[in-house]
Design a protein around this motif. Sequence first.
Motif, mmCIF file in Angstrom:
data_model
loop_
_atom_site.group_PDB
_atom_site.id
_atom_site.type_symbol
_atom_site.label_atom_id
_atom_site.label_comp_id
_atom_site.label_asym_id
_atom_site.label_seq_id
_atom_site.Cartn_x
_atom_site.Cartn_y
_atom_site.Cartn_z
ATOM 1 N N ASP A 18 4.485 -7.982 -13.971
ATOM 2 C CA ASP A 18 2.819 -8.042 -14.217
ATOM 3 C C ASP A 18 2.707 -9.483 -15.139
ATOM 4 O OD1 ASP A 18 3.619 -7.565 -16.351
ATOM 5 O OD2 ASP A 18 2.577 -5.557 -16.644
ATOM 6 N N SER A 19 2.359 -9.789 -15.747
ATOM 7 C CA SER A 19 1.919 -10.974 -16.982
ATOM 8 C C SER A 19 2.923 -11.275 -18.099
ATOM 9 C CB SER A 19 0.519 -11.286 -17.121
ATOM 10 O OG SER A 19 0.043 -10.406 -17.705
ATOM 11 N N ILE A 40 4.113 -10.754 -10.327
ATOM 12 C CA ILE A 40 3.261 -10.946 -9.013
ATOM 13 C C ILE A 40 1.679 -10.811 -8.920
ATOM 14 C CG2 ILE A 40 5.650 -11.040 -7.659
ATOM 15 C CD1 ILE A 40 4.747 -8.145 -6.969
ATOM 16 N N GLY A 41 1.314 -10.031 -10.015
ATOM 17 C CA GLY A 41 -0.149 -9.901 -10.353
ATOM 18 C C GLY A 41 -0.160 -9.418 -11.828
ATOM 19 N N ARG A 61 1.047 -3.687 -1.397
ATOM 20 C CA ARG A 61 -0.380 -4.127 -0.659
ATOM 21 C C ARG A 61 -1.680 -4.843 -0.880
ATOM 22 N NH1 ARG A 61 -1.647 3.163 -1.398
ATOM 23 N NH2 ARG A 61 0.115 3.398 -0.493
ATOM 24 N N LYS A 62 -1.184 -5.311 -1.976
ATOM 25 C CA LYS A 62 -2.408 -7.094 -2.149
ATOM 26 C C LYS A 62 -1.086 -7.485 -1.916
ATOM 27 C CE LYS A 62 -4.132 -9.740 -6.225
ATOM 28 N NZ LYS A 62 -4.269 -9.931 -7.286
ATOM 29 N N TYR A 68 4.213 -13.300 -2.913
ATOM 30 C CA TYR A 68 5.190 -14.145 -3.950
ATOM 31 C C TYR A 68 6.497 -13.129 -3.677
ATOM 32 C CZ TYR A 68 1.494 -16.523 -7.008
ATOM 33 O OH TYR A 68 0.558 -17.062 -7.422
ATOM 34 N N TYR A 69 6.551 -11.199 -3.677
ATOM 35 C CA TYR A 69 7.321 -11.288 -3.815
ATOM 36 C C TYR A 69 8.485 -11.384 -1.918
ATOM 37 C CZ TYR A 69 10.404 -6.567 -2.129
ATOM 38 O OH TYR A 69 11.163 -5.919 -1.906
ATOM 39 N N ARG A 70 7.591 -11.449 -0.863
ATOM 40 C CA ARG A 70 8.786 -12.644 0.016
ATOM 41 C C ARG A 70 9.770 -13.494 -0.519
ATOM 42 N NH1 ARG A 70 9.857 -7.921 2.345
ATOM 43 N NH2 ARG A 70 7.543 -6.232 2.527
#
Length: 229
Positions: A18-19, A40-41, A61-62, A68-70
């Motif tokens: 996260d941040s 990524i979120g 799911r988001k 981003y992950y891909r």
Amino acid sequence: MTPYSTTTTPARFLLLGDSHAGPIGRAAKQAGIPFHGGPIGAGREFTAEFFDVREDDVVFRKPEADRYYRGFLDELGVSGLGGLTVPLVSTLGFSAHFIATLENWQAYRVRGEFPPGFLSSRLFDGIVRAMTRGALDFYRLAHELGLRVLAVMPPQRVPEHSDPEVFMAAQDTIRRALLELGTEVVDLRRRSTDETGFQRPELCETNDTIHGNLAFGRMILADLLARGL
């Protein structure tokens, strides 16, 4: 939220979080340490169920998080989490200030105070583990896939809308749960806090009530490098 990418030098780790992952990525980029990944979120998105399993991989799911992950996986030249050949460094699940939101815990207080022993009880432990079940499932899957996993504890900062007592106890519950899974936990509290138990001012992001700054990121990076990353 800023994803990161370094040079063509082989990456030492995948950073996924996260941040709170931001200062780690900035420190690594500044130091010239090759890695891929980044935030990524938001932390609140990675506590309950937030991914699905697809063979040896996860699908967030988001859509933005999964995109981003891909991208990070593509940079590493792998098609899924199970294909990683470098350690996974993550801050997912450790945003304890979301868990500690004041209204979540009012029902457990008696005349404004928690009953003696509540914050160290099996009940509290079970509640926190249930609230972070998605994150724990993510780390569990990573270990089942044979990855080396390092989880980074959050800055010791508690915003006004969160209960400091719950924050402190909840992060200890999460830490224990991750250690039980075999996760290495990066815990810099003894070095990053003052006599109050909270983050030292020089390690705090200015005009911000939650995050650590670049200096804190450098401390985390130094710990990671000392662990052989």
